[in-house]
Write an enzyme that holds these catalytic residues in place. Structure first.
Site, short mmCIF file in Angstrom:
data_model
loop_
_atom_site.label_atom_id
_atom_site.label_comp_id
_atom_site.label_asym_id
_atom_site.label_seq_id
_atom_site.Cartn_x
_atom_site.Cartn_y
_atom_site.Cartn_z
N HIS A 57 9.05 -31.70 -24.72
CA HIS A 57 8.70 -32.44 -23.51
C HIS A 57 7.38 -31.94 -22.91
CE1 HIS A 57 12.55 -34.59 -23.32
NE2 HIS A 57 13.08 -33.45 -23.76
N LYS B 286 3.53 -2.54 -7.22
CA LYS B 286 4.93 -2.44 -7.62
C LYS B 286 5.86 -3.13 -6.65
CE LYS B 286 8.28 -0.94 -10.18
NZ LYS B 286 8.47 -1.52 -11.53
N LYS C 153 5.95 -10.31 -18.74
CA LYS C 153 5.48 -8.97 -19.13
C LYS C 153 4.12 -9.05 -19.81
CE LYS C 153 7.56 -6.88 -17.10
NZ LYS C 153 8.43 -7.69 -16.39
N TRP D 135 -3.68 -1.80 -1.48
CA TRP D 135 -3.67 -3.09 -2.17
C TRP D 135 -4.20 -4.10 -1.16
CZ3 TRP D 135 -1.53 -7.98 -1.68
CH2 TRP D 135 -1.54 -8.78 -2.83
N GLU E 275 10.98 -13.74 -18.92
CA GLU E 275 10.66 -12.35 -18.67
C GLU E 275 9.66 -11.81 -19.68
OE1 GLU E 275 10.73 -8.45 -17.04
OE2 GLU E 275 10.99 -10.48 -16.25
N GLU F 44 1.41 -9.90 -17.22
CA GLU F 44 1.17 -8.83 -16.25
C GLU F 44 0.25 -7.74 -16.79
OE1 GLU F 44 5.03 -8.30 -13.39
OE2 GLU F 44 5.30 -7.76 -15.49
N ARG G 84 1.70 1.57 -6.00
CA ARG G 84 1.88 0.62 -4.90
C ARG G 84 0.59 -0.10 -4.54
NH1 ARG G 84 6.68 1.52 -2.05
NH2 ARG G 84 5.81 0.34 -0.31
N CYS H 93 0.84 -1.19 0.00
CA CYS H 93 0.00 0.00 0.00
C CYS H 93 0.88 1.24 0.00
CB CYS H 93 -0.91 0.01 1.23
SG CYS H 93 -1.89 -1.49 1.42
N ASN I 228 0.41 -0.01 6.17
CA ASN I 228 0.89 -0.86 5.07
C ASN I 228 1.55 -2.07 5.69
OD1 ASN I 228 2.02 -1.97 2.74
ND2 ASN I 228 3.76 -0.57 2.75
N GLY I 229 1.02 -3.26 5.40
CA GLY I 229 1.59 -4.48 5.95
C GLY I 229 0.51 -5.46 6.35
#
Length: 613
Positions: A509, A608, A490, A74, A486, A493, A27, A2, A100-101
């Site tokens: 495989h 983030k 992307k 968040w 990566e 996301e 965030r 957050c 935040n937490g």
């Protein structure tokens, strides 16, 4: 995860809080809220949705007050709605708190408070904490700062908090453990935020709180920092290196696009003063002090999460290839919950853009307990990882606002490359001529990225063809396998298309069963060492009607003839090729997401910096 912002001073708090929340929205953006104090009463407004929703709602009401706190959320405990949004107020209506937490023992604390007559409107752990502070304040008849300290010693978990008392408009109290918190110091005013981005406009003087510290700020300019053991500490004021321009879009439509295009500059910043191609030397400041221990290391362990994990996989290739030392790469979220074998002969490399990733910080503590040397690679100066490690290097990527990481990945790879080269030079596992060759090529990488960025229009055309795909497959060999991972990440996301990255040889495989005429397959085909094998992989895809998008070196006509779509990039040393091959994948993801109408900078369900477990 957050974002927290707070202000006490002589200015109106609301405009400062709202602007701060807008800058912290990356965030978390499930809900947002603010509270100011005027005439000993709270002006409290909170709404589900983005900060703009809160702003539209609040500005038709009374937003006066020159002390206040704000929060963008968040969600962890409780669904995103108006009730669960922060700030939360105690039962008496006297105290307000943002957090935040995660408070892990909130359920047992909540039951105890219920038995004492407290009621709860939300599903959050935060409402439990503000009422616990009130209970201690009333029962013990003590000052608020002492009630906060005692309450925080009772909770288990991670937090960054700011507390308001509407009967004391001259005091603001904040504390942290496991979640970041920065205090901006102005003239008879203070700013508090989860990072420096809301503060830089008003002051460059900041205090980074350490874990298990709290701070009391008063309107007259007095400030006191204490530990949760009630020991006073001298505040250490640092000067921010960040500029206001760095956190603006600078003419780009999105932060992500700006950050993709910033890669040439930030790679130059990352190597500046750390290498000389002409003189053939490398000097990472964090390495030199411990070079003997690093040289004698029996093993490197790299731990990270998300995009940083992919950079770590590249680090494995680089260190093993150049330095000839075994390397293991671990997800920090798994590493911390097993019983890893670590000794004093190991070097643990912890990678994090924010320097605040909760799982990576926990992995560091485990490694420290077992006497390993910890080397940190992070972007944010003064972050928790930077302070928790024995040595390390900043990536100097500058603020990265887009939730999907781009330039942070590239700079992490550059630091790992320099690290591998410096170790190899000291161990004598690399020739002087090859070292100079790689350094000259590394020096040229920013210009080659600029050339790659000129392919944006072509990549946009390919994105138009595949924007409605439901699945993507990414294949790479050697150093390009982590880039395949990566690229897939992307796309997932920001476009919400299911995508997977695989080593190209593993296609047979299992993943080959997925290939048909509807399946786009992105093949990273710049490896000269495995060119024939990559050609075979492409032919296997084509035999099953798959659509091949190939990233190739300029002049590679063989693969260009086989692929449906070809993106030709400048050639470089194979170990440096990920710094170029990743750029088209970033642009492809960006354009597909844009065409699908998703929020590129703030994709759903993500934040983030993951500062909670």
């Amino acid at each position: 995860m957050c974002g927290i912002t707070a202000y006490i001073g002589n200015k109106e708090a609301y405009p400062i809080l709202i602007k701060g929340l807008q800058r912290l929205e990356y965030r978390g953006y499930d809900s947002a809220g603010v509270v100011m104090i005027e005439n000993d009463c709270f002006n409290l407004y909170k709404k589900a949705g983005k900060v703009k929703v809160l702003q539209d709602f609040a500005e038709s009401n009374n937003v006066l007050g020159n002390i206040g706190i704000g929060h963008t959320r968040w969600a962890t405990h409780g669904v995103p709605n108006d009730t669960n949004a922060h700030p939360h107020v105690s039962n008496s209506g006297r105290f307000a708190l943002v957090h935040n937490g995660i408070i892990e023992n909130y359920a047992s604390l909540k039951e105890q408070l219920k038995q004492r007559g407290y009621t709860f409107k939300s599903d959050t752990d935060t409402e439990v904490l503000v009422n616990l502070i009130e209970e201690i304040f009333v029962k013990e008849e003590i000052a608020l700062e002492d009630a906060v300290r005692i309450a925080l010693n009772e909770v288990i978990g991670a937090y960054a908090i700011v507390v308001l008392d509407n009967q004391d408009t001259d005091t603001l109290i904040a504390a942290r453990k496991g979640s970041p918190l920065v205090v901006g110091v102005g003239k008879d005013e203070f700013f508090v935020a989860s990072d420096a981005s809301p503060i830089i406009e008003f002051t460059k003087n900041v205090i980074y709180l350490d874990d298990q510290e709290y701070v009391i700020m008063r309107r007259n300019g007095d400030i006191m920092v204490k530990t949760l053991g009630n020991i006073e500490k001298t505040p250490f004021i640092e000067e921010l290196e960040m500029s206001l321009e760095a956190i603006e879009k600078g003419g780009f439509d999105h932060f992500m696009l700006k950050e993709i295009y910033e890669q040439p500059k930030v790679l130059e910043d990352a190597v500046r003063g750390r290498m000389s191609a002409e003189d053939g030397w490398i000097k990472l400041g964090g390495v030199s002090e411990y070079i003997n221990k690093i040289n004698s290391a029996k093993r490197f362990i790299i731990t990270a999460c998300g995009t940083s994990y992919h950079a770590g996989l590249l680090g494995e290739y680089l260190i093993e290839e150049l330095s000839r030392v075994p390397v293991e790469v671990e997800y920090a979220s798994e590493f911390r919950y097993r019983n890893p074998i670590i000794s004093e002969n190991d070097i643990v490399i912890a990678i994090s853009q924010s320097g605040e990733t909760a799982d990576t910080l926990a992995a560091i503590e485990i490694a420290k307990e077992r006497q390993a040397l910890i080397y940190g690679i992070c972007n944010v100066i003064g972050s928790s990882i930077a302070r928790a490690t024995h040595a390390g290097s900043y990536t100097h990527a500058g603020p990265e606002i887009g939730v999907a990481s781009t330039k942070a990945f590239s700079t992490q790879v550059v630091i790992l490359t320099l690290l591998a080269l410096q170790i190899a030079e000291h161990k004598g596992t690399i020739t002087t001529s090859y070292l100079r060759q790689v350094l000259f090529e590394l020096k040229n990488i920013p210009n080659k990225i600029k050339e790659t960025l000129k392919l944006d229009a072509q990549i946009q055309e390919i994105a138009e063809v595949f924007k409605d795909a439901t699945n993507f497959l990414y294949l790479g060999r050697g150093v390009n396998y982590p880039v395949a991972l990566e690229g897939a990440l992307k796309l997932k996301e920001i476009s919400y298309i299911h995508a997977e990255g695989y080593p190209a040889a593993e296609m047979k495989h299992g993943p080959i069963a997925l290939i048909d005429e509807q399946m786009p397959v992105v093949v990273l085909a710049t490896n000269d060492s495995a060119h024939e094998k990559i050609v075979s992989n492409i032919m296997e895809v084509k035999a099953r009607s798959g659509k091949v998008i190939a990233i190739v070196n300029e002049g590679d006509t063989e693969i260009a003839a086989l692929a449906d779509y070809t993106i030709a990039i400048p050639q470089t040393e194979e170990i440096l090729s990920p710094l170029l091959t990743v750029v088209p994948l970033q642009l492809l993801s960006y354009h597909i997401a844009l065409m699908r109408g998703t929020n590129v900078d703030q994709p759903r369900n993500l934040a983030k910096s993951v500062t909670v477990e």
